[in-house]
Design a protein around this motif. Structure first.
Motif, mmCIF file in Angstrom:
data_model
loop_
_atom_site.group_PDB
_atom_site.id
_atom_site.type_symbol
_atom_site.label_atom_id
_atom_site.label_comp_id
_atom_site.label_asym_id
_atom_site.label_seq_id
_atom_site.Cartn_x
_atom_site.Cartn_y
_atom_site.Cartn_z
ATOM 1 N N LEU A 358 0.822 -1.211 0.000
ATOM 2 C CA LEU A 358 0.000 0.000 0.000
ATOM 3 C C LEU A 358 0.857 1.262 0.000
ATOM 4 C CD1 LEU A 358 -2.927 -0.940 2.419
ATOM 5 C CD2 LEU A 358 -3.147 -0.271 0.025
ATOM 6 N N ILE A 359 2.018 1.185 0.638
ATOM 7 C CA ILE A 359 2.928 2.337 0.632
ATOM 8 C C ILE A 359 3.483 2.556 -0.777
ATOM 9 C CG2 ILE A 359 5.070 3.280 1.594
ATOM 10 C CD1 ILE A 359 4.462 1.482 4.096
ATOM 11 N N ALA A 360 3.815 1.452 -1.456
ATOM 12 C CA ALA A 360 4.294 1.550 -2.840
ATOM 13 C C ALA A 360 3.201 2.104 -3.752
ATOM 14 C CB ALA A 360 4.753 0.180 -3.331
ATOM 15 N N ALA A 361 1.952 1.724 -3.487
ATOM 16 C CA ALA A 361 0.829 2.259 -4.272
ATOM 17 C C ALA A 361 0.708 3.764 -4.061
ATOM 18 C CB ALA A 361 -0.462 1.558 -3.872
ATOM 19 N N TYR A 362 0.902 4.198 -2.823
ATOM 20 C CA TYR A 362 0.877 5.633 -2.506
ATOM 21 C C TYR A 362 1.946 6.376 -3.306
ATOM 22 C CZ TYR A 362 1.559 9.792 0.533
ATOM 23 O OH TYR A 362 1.705 11.063 1.033
ATOM 24 N N ALA A 363 3.154 5.824 -3.312
ATOM 25 C CA ALA A 363 4.245 6.451 -4.067
ATOM 26 C C ALA A 363 3.903 6.523 -5.551
ATOM 27 C CB ALA A 363 5.539 5.671 -3.852
ATOM 28 N N GLN A 364 3.317 5.451 -6.074
ATOM 29 C CA GLN A 364 2.938 5.427 -7.488
ATOM 30 C C GLN A 364 1.847 6.459 -7.777
ATOM 31 O OE1 GLN A 364 4.350 3.690 -10.006
ATOM 32 N NE2 GLN A 364 2.986 4.810 -11.380
ATOM 33 N N ALA A 365 0.869 6.547 -6.893
ATOM 34 C CA ALA A 365 -0.227 7.505 -7.084
ATOM 35 C C ALA A 365 0.283 8.945 -7.085
ATOM 36 C CB ALA A 365 -1.276 7.319 -5.992
ATOM 37 N N LEU A 366 1.355 9.205 -6.333
ATOM 38 C CA LEU A 366 1.927 10.552 -6.295
ATOM 39 C C LEU A 366 2.738 10.866 -7.547
ATOM 40 C CD1 LEU A 366 3.163 10.910 -2.587
ATOM 41 C CD2 LEU A 366 0.988 11.608 -3.589
ATOM 42 N N ARG A 367 3.242 9.815 -8.207
ATOM 43 C CA ARG A 367 4.105 10.021 -9.376
ATOM 44 C C ARG A 367 3.337 10.222 -10.673
ATOM 45 N NH1 ARG A 367 7.542 5.928 -7.003
ATOM 46 N NH2 ARG A 367 6.475 4.335 -8.225
ATOM 47 N N GLN A 368 2.065 9.858 -10.692
ATOM 48 C CA GLN A 368 1.331 9.891 -11.951
ATOM 49 C C GLN A 368 0.136 10.830 -11.881
ATOM 50 O OE1 GLN A 368 0.439 5.613 -11.997
ATOM 51 N NE2 GLN A 368 -1.737 6.072 -11.689
ATOM 52 N N ALA A 369 -0.230 11.351 -13.051
ATOM 53 C CA ALA A 369 -1.380 12.251 -13.124
ATOM 54 C C ALA A 369 -2.688 11.474 -13.095
ATOM 55 C CB ALA A 369 -1.299 13.092 -14.395
ATOM 56 N N GLU A 370 -2.667 10.277 -13.682
ATOM 57 C CA GLU A 370 -3.884 9.468 -13.751
ATOM 58 C C GLU A 370 -4.198 8.853 -12.387
ATOM 59 O OE1 GLU A 370 -5.696 9.294 -16.539
ATOM 60 O OE2 GLU A 370 -4.231 10.670 -17.396
ATOM 61 N N PRO A 371 -5.478 8.654 -12.078
ATOM 62 C CA PRO A 371 -5.827 7.950 -10.835
ATOM 63 C C PRO A 371 -5.223 6.549 -10.817
ATOM 64 C CG PRO A 371 -7.773 8.991 -11.793
ATOM 65 C CD PRO A 371 -6.683 9.097 -12.818
ATOM 66 N N LEU A 372 -4.844 6.096 -9.648
ATOM 67 C CA LEU A 372 -4.294 4.755 -9.495
ATOM 68 C C LEU A 372 -5.319 3.711 -9.926
ATOM 69 C CD1 LEU A 372 -1.782 3.222 -8.110
ATOM 70 C CD2 LEU A 372 -3.356 2.902 -6.190
ATOM 71 N N ASP A 373 -4.867 2.710 -10.671
ATOM 72 C CA ASP A 373 -5.705 1.558 -11.018
ATOM 73 C C ASP A 373 -5.307 0.435 -10.059
ATOM 74 O OD1 ASP A 373 -6.697 -0.864 -12.030
ATOM 75 O OD2 ASP A 373 -6.599 -0.169 -14.107
ATOM 76 N N PRO A 374 -6.096 0.180 -8.998
ATOM 77 C CA PRO A 374 -5.681 -0.768 -7.962
ATOM 78 C C PRO A 374 -5.334 -2.159 -8.491
ATOM 79 C CG PRO A 374 -7.512 0.532 -7.160
ATOM 80 C CD PRO A 374 -7.360 0.861 -8.613
ATOM 81 N N GLU A 375 -6.202 -2.726 -9.316
ATOM 82 C CA GLU A 375 -5.940 -4.085 -9.800
ATOM 83 C C GLU A 375 -4.673 -4.129 -10.650
ATOM 84 O OE1 GLU A 375 -8.015 -7.775 -12.290
ATOM 85 O OE2 GLU A 375 -9.129 -5.913 -11.959
ATOM 86 N N ALA A 376 -4.538 -3.195 -11.577
ATOM 87 C CA ALA A 376 -3.352 -3.167 -12.433
ATOM 88 C C ALA A 376 -2.091 -2.982 -11.594
ATOM 89 C CB ALA A 376 -3.475 -2.051 -13.466
ATOM 90 N N PHE A 377 -2.189 -2.142 -10.550
ATOM 91 C CA PHE A 377 -1.025 -1.922 -9.697
ATOM 92 C C PHE A 377 -0.628 -3.211 -8.981
ATOM 93 C CE2 PHE A 377 0.861 -1.273 -5.577
ATOM 94 C CZ PHE A 377 1.987 -0.529 -5.914
ATOM 95 N N VAL A 378 -1.600 -3.910 -8.393
ATOM 96 C CA VAL A 378 -1.300 -5.130 -7.632
ATOM 97 C C VAL A 378 -0.701 -6.197 -8.544
ATOM 98 C CG1 VAL A 378 -2.334 -7.061 -6.358
ATOM 99 C CG2 VAL A 378 -2.978 -4.705 -5.803
ATOM 100 N N VAL A 379 -1.250 -6.345 -9.740
ATOM 101 C CA VAL A 379 -0.736 -7.346 -10.682
ATOM 102 C C VAL A 379 0.716 -7.036 -11.040
ATOM 103 C CG1 VAL A 379 -0.966 -8.283 -13.015
ATOM 104 C CG2 VAL A 379 -3.005 -7.921 -11.613
ATOM 105 N N LYS A 380 1.003 -5.776 -11.316
ATOM 106 C CA LYS A 380 2.373 -5.389 -11.677
ATOM 107 C C LYS A 380 3.307 -5.502 -10.477
ATOM 108 C CE LYS A 380 4.918 -1.949 -14.354
ATOM 109 N NZ LYS A 380 6.142 -2.022 -13.554
ATOM 110 N N TYR A 381 2.817 -5.126 -9.297
ATOM 111 C CA TYR A 381 3.628 -5.224 -8.082
ATOM 112 C C TYR A 381 4.004 -6.679 -7.817
ATOM 113 C CZ TYR A 381 5.123 -4.296 -3.246
ATOM 114 O OH TYR A 381 5.854 -4.181 -2.089
ATOM 115 N N ALA A 382 3.053 -7.581 -8.008
ATOM 116 C CA ALA A 382 3.317 -9.012 -7.808
ATOM 117 C C ALA A 382 4.427 -9.488 -8.739
ATOM 118 C CB ALA A 382 2.046 -9.815 -8.043
ATOM 119 N N GLN A 383 4.427 -8.983 -9.965
ATOM 120 C CA GLN A 383 5.451 -9.370 -10.930
ATOM 121 C C GLN A 383 6.807 -8.743 -10.583
ATOM 122 O OE1 GLN A 383 2.589 -8.105 -14.200
ATOM 123 N NE2 GLN A 383 3.703 -9.709 -15.271
#
Length: 537
Positions: A358-383
């Motif tokens: 969730l902390i990594a998701a926060y960092a990602q959400a701060l880096r991008q203009a687009e809203p975070l896509d939770p499922e896409a983020f988790v899938v990529k994080y797992a990889q």
């Protein structure tokens, strides 16, 4: 001749088909490239929040200094430039050492940590509650005269202003002596006892609740300003009584905490933004309904997806990710004359060690203009993080979406839901068994343990539902005793896993306490049932 014409037509048709295919796929590629460039330009164009903060709550689950340093380093790598430290009783007060608890750091440790954060480019803001949420101060006889209520030591009486000012002037000065930040966070949230005591009731009857809150908070903010610091406060009560801002220093920072509700949940924030006030936003990665046995992962991901873009669009100057170790509400053990013997936090959650995703998701959400896509983020994080496949990443997302509800055995609806929830979570456990991370295995084991604690909780609730039933008899007691014994064995295995995973992150004694609290109800019921069956054999 006819054959040549047919061949000619065939060649022309094939040529036309190839041209159409090239144009079609070229158009798709061109559109995709254009969209990609557009997204890149949009991301490059947006301005990051000047203040990108993380809130560390040390009311319980006090982290060791090495763990704090490691955590700060990782936050820095994520682009975080500010820490808000809610030290509470883990702070080593000088004049008011009575407040400091058994897990309090030394003053040299706090200096060392702040200096280390300075080297990382992280501003460390101390949070010193000054109104509500001061149980850790008012529990002591030395300060008990400041209580708004004898029976509820959560809040100071705002009309004992001289004594209040004397105390918090000392505490703010102490915090300022060990922190370099230009800010001091003074709390100010959830002042639920406004107007409770007799003198405050008179003030409210005469001038209103808003004046009671405003007069006190203004006096406290002015202490901070006279020290050359900027006051920061949670904005929920200010939003409830917006006229308060007219009495507060113009440089005050208001933190709008929103954990997934509507924007105007506490009040009309738009009207305050029109005044040009400095707002920071605050989502959460640990909050209600999270406890030892559940984490509402989807709620927290969605909170980041929705609130961070709003805060950016609204012109907030900062963003603070909060992470609550407990609800901030306590149960108390009293002696005569409301002398407090002890206090226990209501709602413990899994430690911060288990929430890197969730902390990594926060960092990602701060880096991008687009809203975070939770499922896409988790899938990529797992990889990327665990070296799992895309398919495995989708399984992890399904696991995180498993039913997060707690179970209320006091209602028939709660009993009816129990089996549905257990089915959802058991399916998640089957999926988890299929996941074999190749990297960062310890981090993944936190996620596995959190799910196993969830399964354990639901299994216990099934047994407890029999114990709490109006059909409960001695015969039923004999039937559930073996189940309770099995659960005690399982609880020890879970304790050992928790101890191993959090070794070095929390203090050894606190790990023992957390294991004890988590299993206390099971042990209480087991002891009662065992004694009952033994006496009636």
């Amino acid at each position: 001749m006819k054959s040549l014409k047919n061949k000619s037509h065939t060649i022309i048709n094939l040529s036309a088909l190839v041209t159409i295919i090239i144009l079609f796929f070229g158009s798709i590629i061109s559109t995709a490239n254009a969209q990609s460039l557009k997204n890149e330009e949009k991301t490059a164009a947006f301005k990051p929040f000047p203040v990108r903060a993380f809130h560390i709550d040390l009311r319980i689950q006090v982290m060791t200094i090495p763990a704090l340093k490691n955590f700060a380093k990782e936050l820095s790598d994520f682009g975080i430039n500010t820490l808000i430290m809610e030290w509470e009783a883990s702070y080593p007060y000088e004049k008011h050492q009575t407040i400091s608890n058994k897990y309090a750091y030394s003053r040299s440790e706090v200096k060392e940590f702040v200096s280390y954060c300075d080297s990382l480019g992280i501003d460390v803001i101390p949070l010193q509650q000054c109104f509500g949420h001061v149980e850790y101060i008012l529990r002591h006889s030395r300060y008990s005269e400041l209580r708004e209520s004898k029976k509820d030591p959560s809040q100071v009486c705002p009309l004992k202003i001289e004594a209040d000012k004397e105390l918090f002037t000392d505490l703010f000065a102490d915090m300022a002596s060990l922190h370099n930040s230009k800010y001091i966070h003074i709390g100010g949230d959830e002042t639920r006892l406004l107007g409770h005591c007799s003198i405050c009731k008179e003030k409210v009857a005469k001038d209103g609740t808003s004046a009671l809150f405003a007069d006190y908070l203004s006096a406290i903010c002015n202490i901070v300003v006279k020290m050359g610091k900027v006051p920061v406060l949670w904005s929920d009560i200010v939003l409830k009584y917006p006229q308060v801002v007219n009495q507060l220093p113009k440089e005050t920072v208001y933190v709008d905490w929103n954990y997934g509700w509507k924007i105007n949940h506490f009040g009309d924030i738009g009207k305050l933004l029109e005044k040009g006030l400095n707002f920071w936003g605050a989502p959460a990665i640990r909050s209600h309904p999270d406890n030892w046995y559940t984490t509402d992962w989807q709620k927290h991901f969605n909170n980041q997806r929705d609130f961070i873009p709003y805060a950016r669009q609204a012109g907030y100057k900062g963003i603070v990710m909060t992470s609550w170790s407990t609800s901030g509400v306590y149960g108390f053990t009293w002696d005569t004359n409301y002398e407090m013997i002890d206090m226990t936090a209501i709602r413990n959650v899994y430690p911060l060690s288990g929430f890197r995703i969730l902390i990594a998701a926060y960092a990602q959400a701060l880096r991008q203009a687009e809203p975070l896509d939770p499922e896409a983020f988790v899938v990529k994080y797992a990889q990327d993080r665990f070296s799992l496949t895309s398919s495995d990443g989708k399984k992890l997302w399904k696991i995180m979406k498993a039913s997060p509800q707690t179970v209320d055995l006091s209602s028939n609806a709660g009993l009816d839901e129990l089996e549905t929830i257990r089915q959802s979570v058991n399916e998640a456990k089957k999926l988890m068994a299929l996941l074999k991370p190749k990297a960062h295995k310890q981090e993944f084991e936190h996620l596995r343990l959190m799910l196993d604690l969830r399964v354990y909780y639901l299994d216990f609730k099934k047994v407890e539902s029999i114990y709490e039933s109006d059909q409960y008899t001695l015969e039923k007691a004999k039937k559930i005793l073996p189940e309770l014994k099995k659960m005690l064995v399982e609880s020890e295995k879970l304790n050992n896993r928790f101890t191993e995973l959090n070794k070095g992150f929390l203090h050894p004694d606190e790990i023992k306490e957390q294991n004890f609290i988590r299993n206390q109800k099971l042990k209480n019921i087991y002891t009662i049932v065992r004694n009952c069956t033994e006496k009636n054999n």
